[in-house]
Design an enzyme around this catalytic site. Structure first.
Site, PDB file in Angstrom:
ATOM      1  N   SER A 159       6.393   0.927   2.446  1.00 57.16           N
ATOM      2  CA  SER A 159       6.812   0.678   0.797  1.00 57.16           C
ATOM      3  C   SER A 159       8.049   1.143   0.582  1.00 57.16           C
ATOM      4  O   SER A 159       8.719   2.120   1.287  1.00 57.16           O
ATOM      5  CB  SER A 159       5.803   1.421  -0.017  1.00 57.16           C
ATOM      6  OG  SER A 159       6.210   1.193  -1.380  1.00 57.16           O
ATOM      7  N   TYR A 172      -0.019   8.351  -2.775  1.00 53.83           N
ATOM      8  CA  TYR A 172       0.284   7.032  -2.441  1.00 53.83           C
ATOM      9  C   TYR A 172       1.691   6.938  -1.600  1.00 53.83           C
ATOM     10  O   TYR A 172       1.647   6.488  -0.577  1.00 53.83           O
ATOM     11  CB  TYR A 172       0.301   5.795  -3.399  1.00 53.83           C
ATOM     12  CG  TYR A 172       0.769   4.842  -2.877  1.00 53.83           C
ATOM     13  CD1 TYR A 172      -0.057   3.909  -2.133  1.00 53.83           C
ATOM     14  CD2 TYR A 172       1.910   4.181  -3.372  1.00 53.83           C
ATOM     15  CE1 TYR A 172       0.390   2.662  -1.665  1.00 53.83           C
ATOM     16  CE2 TYR A 172       2.272   2.861  -3.182  1.00 53.83           C
ATOM     17  CZ  TYR A 172       1.401   1.953  -2.052  1.00 53.83           C
ATOM     18  OH  TYR A 172       1.966   0.741  -1.626  1.00 53.83           O
TER      19      TYR A 172
END
Length: 277
Positions: A159, A172
């Site tokens: 990400s 996360y």
């Protein structure tokens, strides 16, 4: 991280993976989001598929559509990859049917938005199990076969949040930092054995991530949002080119590169503004 010289807009053309027809790809998290895009793009290259995710019905619908459009063989494997030992069970199931995986798209994962102490720890550990442990175990059990054959490709989904600490996405973002570091290290480890490992770093993408994570979408973040198809295309292009990692989108490359020039306290403050309501 991708070099600044690689900054460019993406075209809609995906370079074909070497020897794509006759190969088989395992796509995890194949019931929604980027998983759908990877399945469509690979099936268009005549790659046979194994679709794995918790929800069977959307995968069956996708499989029927892709069989009709592209004539590929597709196996649907409903499985909760967050369950301990799921990767080994999936590998065993495919081995029983003599299904060789040439391309592993390690796409399954999800995010949690909110203050760490206000999020039930069970939800956080479940996410860590899927985003880290399952990704690691899948890379191991399928990577061993690829290395033994002297060929194979593994795509990991990190990400843009992997490049800095992110308040409200603390756990996360940390899982994605792991995926990026893990993937880039595997790229060098497995390359001499004929296995390509590429890590994709997408920014904000229209995949349903926000709804699943319980996250708001700020006006600034909305401006940076990409459609899922060009993100998936950039990933498969980088995999076909043997790159260690790729950041999808010109503006996302700028954001990642700017982290080299700013202190971490400024990075955290910037993330709060971008991800805030």
């Amino acid at each position: 991280m991708q070099h600044i010289s690689d900054l460019r807009t993406h075209t809609s053309v995906v370079e074909k993976l070497d020897g794509a027809p006759g190969k088989r790809a395992l796509i995890t998290g194949a019931s929604s989001g980027l998983g759908l895009e990877f399945a469509e793009l690979l099936a268009a290259q005549r790659v046979d598929l194994v679709l794995a995710a918790r929800r069977q019905e959307p995968m069956e619908k996708l499989a029927a559509d892709l069989r009709r459009k592209h004539g590929v063989d597709i196996v649907v494997e409903p499985i909760d990859l967050a369950a301990p030992g799921a990767a080994a069970r999936l590998k065993g199931s495919l081995d029983e049917r003599s299904l060789q995986i040439d391309i592993l798209v390690n796409n399954a994962g999800y995010g949690l938005h909110g203050e760490f102490l206000e999020t039930p720890i069970e939800r956080t550990t479940d996410m860590i199990q899927l985003n880290i442990m399952a990704v690691t175990e899948l890379s191991y059990v399928f990577g061993r076969d690829m290395a033994a054959r002297g060929s194979g490709q593994i795509l990991l989904i990190a990400s843009l949040l992997a490049f800095q600490p992110v308040p409200s996405f603390a756990a996360y973002a940390a899982t994605k930092s792991y995926v990026l570091a893990f993937g880039e290290a595997l790229h060098d480890e497995l390359r001499p054995q004929g296995v390509v490992v590429t890590s994709l770093c997408p920014g904000h993408t229209e995949t349903g991530f926000d709804a699943a994570a319980g996250a708001p979408v700020s006006p600034m973040l909305r401006l940076l949002t990409m459609k899922p198809r060009p993100v998936a295309e950039s990933a498969l292009r980088a995999l076909s080119q043997g790159k260690a990692s790729v950041i999808a989108g010109f503006m996302n490359n700028i954001v990642a590169f700017s982290n080299r020039l700013t202190p971490r306290s400024m990075q955290r403050a910037s993330m709060k503004r971008i991800l805030g309501p």
